[in-house]
Enzyme design. Structure first.
Site, PDB file in Angstrom:
ATOM      1  N   HIS A   1     -14.733  37.663  12.782  1.00 17.64           N
ATOM      2  CA  HIS A   1     -15.428  38.151  11.592  1.00 17.64           C
ATOM      3  C   HIS A   1     -15.857  36.956  10.742  1.00 17.64           C
ATOM      4  O   HIS A   1     -15.082  36.012  10.558  1.00 17.64           O
ATOM      5  CB  HIS A   1     -14.522  39.047  10.746  1.00 17.64           C
TER       6      HIS A   1
ATOM      7  N   TYR B   1     -22.073  36.641   3.456  1.00 17.99           N
ATOM      8  CA  TYR B   1     -22.181  36.232   4.855  1.00 17.99           C
ATOM      9  C   TYR B   1     -22.888  34.900   5.051  1.00 17.99           C
ATOM     10  O   TYR B   1     -23.011  34.426   6.185  1.00 17.99           O
ATOM     11  CB  TYR B   1     -22.891  37.332   5.658  1.00 17.99           C
TER      12      TYR B   1
END
Ligand code: CA2
Length: 147
Positions: free
Chosen positions: A101, A24
């Site tokens: 996302h 991430y």
């Protein structure tokens, strides 16, 4: 001034920049909020930026977006893959919904390949990390009704 864009974030995204940077990245959710705010401002919009680890909070905020927002950017995180209740709440909206996302779920485990949110999203941005939120804001600004 038009209604704000709601930017809603689901469970565990409060850990952004703290855990799993290999997936991430290193930016925090606060960094993402700043990106969203400056991109929206440049396009003449305000944002309401929120995160919760609780499904009911997200549902309450989606319901509020029905009357209080001109568009929605939603990273449902894990709830995107599981929550029919969140899908039902999203079905009540008639504003643009951009599912966002950080990673590309289609390139990950098979249980991430389906999201209920995609069934009602106007469009989906994924795989571009925090920059994807800015793309999602741009998309909503392009689609949102002018005041
Ligand atoms: O790529 C995304 O943005 C996801 O929505 C992130 C979710 C995951 O369940 C989706 O499949 C894809 C997970 C969010 C967890 O966020 C964390 C961030 C840092 C450290 C740990 C978890």
């Amino acid at each position: 001034m038009s209604k704000p864009i709601f930017v809603l974030n689901g469970p565990n995204l409060n850990l952004l920049g703290v855990r799993e940077p290999h997936i991430y990245g290193h930016e925090t959710l606060e960094d993402v909020r700043v990106r969203c705010e400056s991109r929206a401002r440049a396009l003449g919009h305000d944002i309401v930026f929120r995160q919760s680890n609780h499904e009911g909070d997200l549902i309450d905020w989606v319901q509020a977006a029905r009357t209080e927002a001109c568009g929605l950017v939603l990273n449902p995180a894990g709830y995107g893959h599981t929550s029919i209740a969140l899908l039902d709440a999203l079905k009540s909206l008639d504003i643009p919904i951009v599912e966002c996302h950080l990673s590309n779920p289609a390139a990950r485990e098979s249980f991430r390949h389906h999201t209920y949110v995609s069934l009602v999203a106007t469009g989906v941005v994924c795989g571009f990390g925090p920059a994807g939120y800015e793309l999602a804001i741009e998309a909503v600004c392009g689609l949102a009704a002018k005041p």
